[in-house]
Design an enzyme around this catalytic site. Structure first.
Site, mmCIF file in Angstrom:
data_model
loop_
_atom_site.group_PDB
_atom_site.id
_atom_site.type_symbol
_atom_site.label_atom_id
_atom_site.label_comp_id
_atom_site.label_asym_id
_atom_site.label_seq_id
_atom_site.Cartn_x
_atom_site.Cartn_y
_atom_site.Cartn_z
ATOM 1 N N LEU A 65 0.615 -1.154 0.036
ATOM 2 C CA LEU A 65 0.067 -0.004 -0.037
ATOM 3 C C LEU A 65 0.769 1.202 -0.112
ATOM 4 C CD1 LEU A 65 -2.266 -1.425 2.520
ATOM 5 C CD2 LEU A 65 -2.829 -1.085 0.156
ATOM 6 N N PRO A 66 0.128 2.559 -0.415
ATOM 7 C CA PRO A 66 1.133 3.414 -0.210
ATOM 8 C C PRO A 66 1.934 3.806 0.986
ATOM 9 C CG PRO A 66 -1.109 4.082 -1.313
ATOM 10 C CD PRO A 66 -1.039 2.676 -0.729
ATOM 11 N N THR A 96 6.334 0.846 1.751
ATOM 12 C CA THR A 96 7.356 1.475 2.437
ATOM 13 C C THR A 96 6.522 2.481 3.497
ATOM 14 O OG1 THR A 96 8.657 1.484 0.619
ATOM 15 C CG2 THR A 96 9.240 3.126 2.332
ATOM 16 N N LYS A 171 15.643 0.374 4.889
ATOM 17 C CA LYS A 171 15.223 0.776 3.550
ATOM 18 C C LYS A 171 15.345 2.558 3.816
ATOM 19 C CE LYS A 171 12.327 1.743 0.110
ATOM 20 N NZ LYS A 171 12.188 1.199 -1.297
ATOM 21 N N LYS A 246 9.404 11.243 -0.693
ATOM 22 C CA LYS A 246 8.797 10.294 0.204
ATOM 23 C C LYS A 246 9.723 9.600 1.122
ATOM 24 C CE LYS A 246 6.038 6.140 0.968
ATOM 25 N NZ LYS A 246 5.203 4.824 0.515
HETATM 26 P P1 NAD Z 1 0.805 2.336 -6.470
HETATM 27 O O1 NAD Z 1 -0.027 3.737 -6.184
HETATM 28 O O2 NAD Z 1 0.982 2.033 -7.824
HETATM 29 O O3 NAD Z 1 -0.253 1.073 -5.702
HETATM 30 C C1 NAD Z 1 -0.940 1.209 -4.710
HETATM 31 C C2 NAD Z 1 -2.331 0.462 -4.426
HETATM 32 O O4 NAD Z 1 -2.715 0.298 -3.330
HETATM 33 C C3 NAD Z 1 -3.016 1.146 -5.416
HETATM 34 O O5 NAD Z 1 -3.338 0.093 -6.529
HETATM 35 C C4 NAD Z 1 -4.312 1.557 -4.799
HETATM 36 O O6 NAD Z 1 -5.769 1.331 -5.173
HETATM 37 C C5 NAD Z 1 -4.043 0.528 -3.778
HETATM 38 N N1 NAD Z 1 -4.702 1.033 -2.562
HETATM 39 C C6 NAD Z 1 -4.587 2.142 -1.871
HETATM 40 N N2 NAD Z 1 -5.640 2.183 -0.461
HETATM 41 C C7 NAD Z 1 -6.160 1.032 -0.612
HETATM 42 C C8 NAD Z 1 -7.126 0.290 0.278
HETATM 43 N N3 NAD Z 1 -7.482 1.173 1.464
HETATM 44 N N4 NAD Z 1 -7.576 -0.857 -0.016
HETATM 45 C C9 NAD Z 1 -7.008 -1.711 -1.076
HETATM 46 N N5 NAD Z 1 -6.000 -0.936 -1.757
HETATM 47 C C10 NAD Z 1 -5.647 0.145 -1.779
HETATM 48 O O7 NAD Z 1 2.101 2.335 -5.695
HETATM 49 P P2 NAD Z 1 3.214 1.334 -5.722
HETATM 50 O O8 NAD Z 1 4.218 2.075 -6.566
HETATM 51 O O9 NAD Z 1 2.819 -0.031 -6.195
HETATM 52 O O10 NAD Z 1 4.037 1.440 -4.288
HETATM 53 C C11 NAD Z 1 3.612 0.626 -2.979
HETATM 54 C C12 NAD Z 1 4.539 0.919 -1.818
HETATM 55 O O11 NAD Z 1 5.730 0.206 -2.391
HETATM 56 C C13 NAD Z 1 4.633 2.240 -1.611
HETATM 57 O O12 NAD Z 1 4.780 2.065 -0.176
HETATM 58 C C14 NAD Z 1 5.920 2.530 -2.397
HETATM 59 O O13 NAD Z 1 6.687 3.582 -1.663
HETATM 60 C C15 NAD Z 1 6.613 1.415 -2.344
HETATM 61 N N6 NAD Z 1 7.655 1.094 -3.303
HETATM 62 C C16 NAD Z 1 7.571 1.527 -4.589
HETATM 63 C C17 NAD Z 1 8.706 1.292 -5.503
HETATM 64 C C18 NAD Z 1 8.188 1.621 -6.976
HETATM 65 O O14 NAD Z 1 9.488 1.873 -7.733
HETATM 66 N N7 NAD Z 1 7.064 2.111 -7.543
HETATM 67 C C19 NAD Z 1 9.690 0.850 -4.966
HETATM 68 C C20 NAD Z 1 10.013 0.468 -3.849
HETATM 69 C C21 NAD Z 1 8.990 0.649 -2.935
#
Ligand code: NAD
Length: 296
Positions: A65-66, A96, A171, A246
């Site tokens: 999740l975000p 994260t 991290k 972030k």
């Molecule tokens: P994203 O925004 O693409 O995905 C998050 C998903 O969570 C979305 O599909 C959203 O609809 C869902 N969501 C939010 N609230 C919700 C709820 N209450 N119930 C159900 N679903 C819900 O984000 P991401 O890029 O997949 O990143 C996810 C995590 O991974 C974050 O914490 C980010 O910091 C971390 N991260 C991302 C990357 C990257 O390169 N994208 C790399 C390392 C870590």
């Protein structure tokens, strides 16, 4: 094969969940986005009606999740995952998030007889798709051992970082180094250029001298010396400046909580906040050199 609930099927969670399906696990998935759920159902998963429904009969639940507030709201409370799951369920939060939220939720999980680890990742969307993520895991040895076989289906390097929350600590510490070092490399290459030193020459010298670091040798912020770096494709992310901001803000929250001085981490966060204010935070984080040049 395990019955797994998977919640959060975004840029990272989507491909991670697909790798678990490919490995033969039975997935029940939930996301607020119908499109994201449909894509996983197409790949072989079952649709859950809610987050709690995804957890109800699961052996293990993965969340991606975000931010901390999403994790708290999904796990805690009467309609939360912890209330819905059967005792002994393994929870893996790969989001994260801030260290305090990670520790609070793990304590709440353990208090009601669940196993839980924080397991944030590095490796980006490419690593999630290829199943080569690095997982930094915090939690009990028992939780780590239980989570490892699942994490190995989504990643290549799986580290036990120690107590609950330590995955998040690893991290933010790593990414604070990365953010600071990228600014340092960018300042140096810009200074060299203005003083008449060719970027390739500086790279050849510095990459074999004491200034050498990952930001220079794998992700060089000027086009040329490292052909695969985002600088060669107009700073298309990669790892966006928004994501770096972030993580730097999480590092600042964490440093305040234990009164550990991070003057350069604070300055790095401010510089990436300027990228955000300029509307340039969709660029790769190595695009910070454009801010220093006055180009954004
Ligand atoms: P994203 O925004 O693409 O995905 C998050 C998903 O969570 C979305 O599909 C959203 O609809 C869902 N969501 C939010 N609230 C919700 C709820 N209450 N119930 C159900 N679903 C819900 O984000 P991401 O890029 O997949 O990143 C996810 C995590 O991974 C974050 O914490 C980010 O910091 C971390 N991260 C991302 C990357 C990257 O390169 N994208 C790399 C390392 C870590």
């Amino acid at each position: 094969m395990a019955a797994i609930g998977f919640i959060g099927l975004g840029n990272m969670g989507g491909p991670m969940a697909r790798n678990l399906v490919k490995a033969g696990h039975k997935l029940k998935v939930f996301d607020l986005s119908e499109v994201a759920v449909a894509a996983l159902v197409e790949a072989g998963a079952t649709k859950a009606e809610s987050a709690a429904d995804a957890a109800r009969d699961a052996d293990a639940v993965v969340t991606m999740l975000p931010a901390g507030e999403h994790v708290r709201s999904i796990y805690l409370g009467d309609a939360g995952l912890l209330a819905a799951a059967k005792k002994g369920t393994l929870f893996i939060d790969s989001s994260t998030i801030d260290v305090t939220s990670a520790r609070d939720v793990i304590m709440a999980a353990e208090a009601v007889g669940m196993m839980m680890v924080d397991a944030p990742v590095s490796g980006g969307v490419g690593g999630a798709e290829a199943g080569t993520l690095t997982f930094m895991v915090g939690g009990s040895a028992e939780g780590f051992e239980a989570a490892k076989p699942l994490l190995e289906k989504m990643g290549k390097n799986i580290f036990h970082a120690g107590q609950a929350g330590n995955g998040q600590v690893a991290k933010v510490c790593n990414n604070m180094i990365l953010g600071i070092s990228m600014i340092g490399v960018s300042e140096a290459f810009l200074l060299g250029e203005k003083l008449g030193l060719d970027a390739q020459t500086l790279f050849d010298i510095s990459s074999t001298a004491s200034g050498q670091c990952w930001s220079m040798t794998s992700y060089c912020p000027v086009p040329g010396p490292v052909p695969a770096s985002p600088a060669n494709r107009n700073y298309q992310a990669g790892f966006s400046a928004a994501m770096m901001l972030k993580d730097l803000r999480l590092a600042q929250d964490a440093s305040k909580s234990v009164k550990s001085p991070t003057p350069l981490g604070a300055q790095a966060a401010q510089l990436y906040a300027l990228m955000e204010a300029a509307g340039a935070d969709g660029l790769d984080f190595s695009g910070i050199i454009k801010l220093l040049r006055g180009d954004v």
